[in-house]
Write an enzyme that holds these catalytic residues in place. Structure first.
Site, PDB file in Angstrom:
ATOM      1  N   LYS A  33      26.862  -4.175  71.092  1.00 40.31           N
ATOM      2  CA  LYS A  33      26.000  -4.076  69.920  1.00 40.31           C
ATOM      3  C   LYS A  33      25.579  -2.646  69.609  1.00 40.31           C
ATOM      4  O   LYS A  33      24.564  -2.401  68.967  1.00 40.31           O
ATOM      5  CB  LYS A  33      24.769  -4.982  70.050  1.00 40.31           C
ATOM      6  CG  LYS A  33      25.103  -6.445  70.310  1.00 40.31           C
ATOM      7  CD  LYS A  33      26.204  -6.966  69.396  1.00 40.31           C
ATOM      8  CE  LYS A  33      25.823  -6.943  67.927  1.00 40.31           C
ATOM      9  NZ  LYS A  33      26.987  -7.274  67.030  1.00 40.31           N
TER      10      LYS A  33
ATOM     11  N   HIS B 183      33.430  -2.087  77.038  1.00 43.89           N
ATOM     12  CA  HIS B 183      31.987  -2.049  77.286  1.00 43.89           C
ATOM     13  C   HIS B 183      31.695  -1.685  78.738  1.00 43.89           C
ATOM     14  O   HIS B 183      30.536  -1.742  79.167  1.00 43.89           O
ATOM     15  CB  HIS B 183      31.360  -3.423  77.019  1.00 43.89           C
ATOM     16  CG  HIS B 183      31.408  -3.871  75.588  1.00 43.89           C
ATOM     17  ND1 HIS B 183      31.091  -3.055  74.524  1.00 43.89           N
ATOM     18  CD2 HIS B 183      31.710  -5.085  75.040  1.00 43.89           C
ATOM     19  CE1 HIS B 183      31.207  -3.738  73.390  1.00 43.89           C
ATOM     20  NE2 HIS B 183      31.578  -4.959  73.677  1.00 43.89           N
TER      21      HIS B 183
ATOM     22  N   SER C 194      19.845  -6.326  67.674  1.00 45.06           N
ATOM     23  CA  SER C 194      21.159  -6.826  67.263  1.00 45.06           C
ATOM     24  C   SER C 194      21.722  -7.799  68.301  1.00 45.06           C
ATOM     25  O   SER C 194      22.300  -8.838  67.947  1.00 45.06           O
ATOM     26  CB  SER C 194      22.117  -5.649  67.065  1.00 45.06           C
ATOM     27  OG  SER C 194      23.380  -6.091  66.642  1.00 45.06           O
TER      28      SER C 194
ATOM     29  N   TYR D  78      25.443   6.173  66.904  1.00 45.97           N
ATOM     30  CA  TYR D  78      25.551   5.240  65.784  1.00 45.97           C
ATOM     31  C   TYR D  78      24.767   5.778  64.591  1.00 45.97           C
ATOM     32  O   TYR D  78      25.235   5.744  63.447  1.00 45.97           O
ATOM     33  CB  TYR D  78      24.991   3.893  66.235  1.00 45.97           C
ATOM     34  CG  TYR D  78      24.950   2.820  65.181  1.00 45.97           C
ATOM     35  CD1 TYR D  78      26.003   1.914  65.040  1.00 45.97           C
ATOM     36  CD2 TYR D  78      23.842   2.673  64.343  1.00 45.97           C
ATOM     37  CE1 TYR D  78      25.956   0.900  64.085  1.00 45.97           C
ATOM     38  CE2 TYR D  78      23.795   1.672  63.384  1.00 45.97           C
ATOM     39  CZ  TYR D  78      24.853   0.788  63.266  1.00 45.97           C
ATOM     40  OH  TYR D  78      24.802  -0.208  62.320  1.00 45.97           O
TER      41      TYR D  78
ATOM     42  N   PHE E  13      29.959  -0.220  55.629  1.00 47.41           N
ATOM     43  CA  PHE E  13      29.557  -1.553  56.099  1.00 47.41           C
ATOM     44  C   PHE E  13      29.904  -2.618  55.071  1.00 47.41           C
ATOM     45  O   PHE E  13      30.402  -3.696  55.414  1.00 47.41           O
ATOM     46  CB  PHE E  13      28.059  -1.583  56.403  1.00 47.41           C
ATOM     47  CG  PHE E  13      27.575  -2.921  56.902  1.00 47.41           C
ATOM     48  CD1 PHE E  13      27.753  -3.287  58.229  1.00 47.41           C
ATOM     49  CD2 PHE E  13      26.973  -3.829  56.041  1.00 47.41           C
ATOM     50  CE1 PHE E  13      27.321  -4.533  58.686  1.00 47.41           C
ATOM     51  CE2 PHE E  13      26.541  -5.065  56.493  1.00 47.41           C
ATOM     52  CZ  PHE E  13      26.718  -5.417  57.816  1.00 47.41           C
TER      53      PHE E  13
ATOM     54  N   MET F  18      33.677  -3.354  55.061  1.00 43.52           N
ATOM     55  CA  MET F  18      34.092  -4.115  56.236  1.00 43.52           C
ATOM     56  C   MET F  18      33.564  -5.545  56.184  1.00 43.52           C
ATOM     57  O   MET F  18      34.241  -6.480  56.604  1.00 43.52           O
ATOM     58  CB  MET F  18      33.625  -3.418  57.507  1.00 43.52           C
ATOM     59  CG  MET F  18      34.408  -2.158  57.820  1.00 43.52           C
ATOM     60  SD  MET F  18      34.047  -1.549  59.480  1.00 43.52           S
ATOM     61  CE  MET F  18      35.356  -0.329  59.664  1.00 43.52           C
TER      62      MET F  18
END
Length: 312
Positions: free
Chosen positions: A66, A127, A157, A212, A248, A251
């Site tokens: 996330k 991850h 999230s 991010y 965003f 997508m």
């Protein structure tokens, strides 16, 4: 839709169907002290992973769940695909590169034998903590893009994601989830352990870190820097195309083709500071204190600009 996307969607659909059938206590398993979802990982997969041979031209993306890895993973894939058109010897990445599920530790035990046959460059997401990656990743100096995101938005999230995705544990309340997050009883382990361990590699020449938040603020600059780090030699027109396709909204609108019904879960808001809708004073105090104790004074902690993005 390419055959690779169909395979991706089929894998996710099966994982979600399997997760819906499992009792809550069987959704997760522990390997080397870290929890993983049983419908997509297994101890046998991790044992097979040890023999994985990384290539020096592999394109790795590492990020805690996330943190935006699906978003940045698509950016990376788009960059590599755009670059490949200049190499006549490279096979079509649309059908080949994405044939395997992009996360290194997710799949079946024969996955790594199949990956050995894939053409370069391979785009690989993970991850995993750095010490749990195959030794060949660092030995062969594969380049790694490390993606980090502020912990309050990660937790927020992750909370919504967990409750919407059957392979992961669900939580009756935000307080229940927050306790699990702070104690590290999460799929793929503790956020704070993750950032702390990767901080040991922040000065490695083959590791580039991006946040991010910085990518959200200036996607064009971030995409260009990523392209340069991996030496993809793209034109300004190519770079701009990737930037346009990686918004965003773009997508999210394309998510049914790229991720099937999973896209509705994956592309929820994609913003910054959503944590303010869940955190109260007690949560803020606990998170602020833990961040300072675990990551205060570290380079990655500084990069996260906690005071800007996480102070109430």
């Amino acid at each position: 839709m390419s055959k690779s996307r169909r395979k991706f969607i089929s894998f996710i659909d099966k994982a979600m169907a399997d997760g819906a059938q499992l009792p809550p206590e069987e959704l997760m398993f522990s390997y080397k002290g870290i929890l993983y979802p049983a419908t997509v990982c297994s101890p046998d997969i991790f044992k097979a992973l040890e023999s994985f041979e990384a290539r020096s031209d592999d394109v790795f993306l590492a990020g805690y769940p996330k943190s935006g890895t699906n978003w940045v993973g698509q950016i990376l894939t788009d960059l590599v695909t755009s670059s490949a058109k200049y190499n006549e010897d490279t096979n079509s990445l649309d059908d080949e590169e994405l044939e395997e599920f992009p996360y290194l530790e997710v799949g079946d035990t024969e996955k790594y034998q199949r990956m050995a046959k894939l053409p370069s460059r391979r785009v690989i997401l993970t991850h995993l903590l750095p010490q749990n990656l195959p030794a060949s990743v660092f030995k062969n100096k594969a380049k790694i893009l490390l993606l980090i995101r502020n912990p309050k938005d990660v937790a927020t999230s992750f909370y919504h994601f967990s409750n919407d995705l059957s392979p992961l544990p669900s939580y009756k309340t935000w307080d229940e989830f927050f306790s699990a997050f702070m104690s590290g009883e999460m799929p793929w382990g503790s956020y704070f352990d993750y950032v702390f361990e990767w901080n040991k590699h922040v000065d490695d020449r083959n590791v580039m870190t991006i946040t991010y938040e910085a990518l959200k603020e200036n996607r064009a600059l971030g995409v260009k820097q990523i392209s340069e780090f991996f030496e993809l030699h793209l034109s300004e027109e190519d770079i701009q195309g990737v930037v346009d396709r990686s918004s965003f909204q773009a997508m999210k609108e394309n998510s049914e083709k790229t991720h099937g019904t999973f896209g509705n879960v994956l592309f929820r808001k994609g913003g910054v500071s959503d944590w303010k809708n869940l955190f109260i004073e007690d949560h803020n105090q606990k998170m602020d204190m833990t961040f300072e104790e675990r990551l205060g004074g570290t380079k990655l902690g500084e990069m996260l600009k906690y005071g800007k993005y996480c102070k109430a």
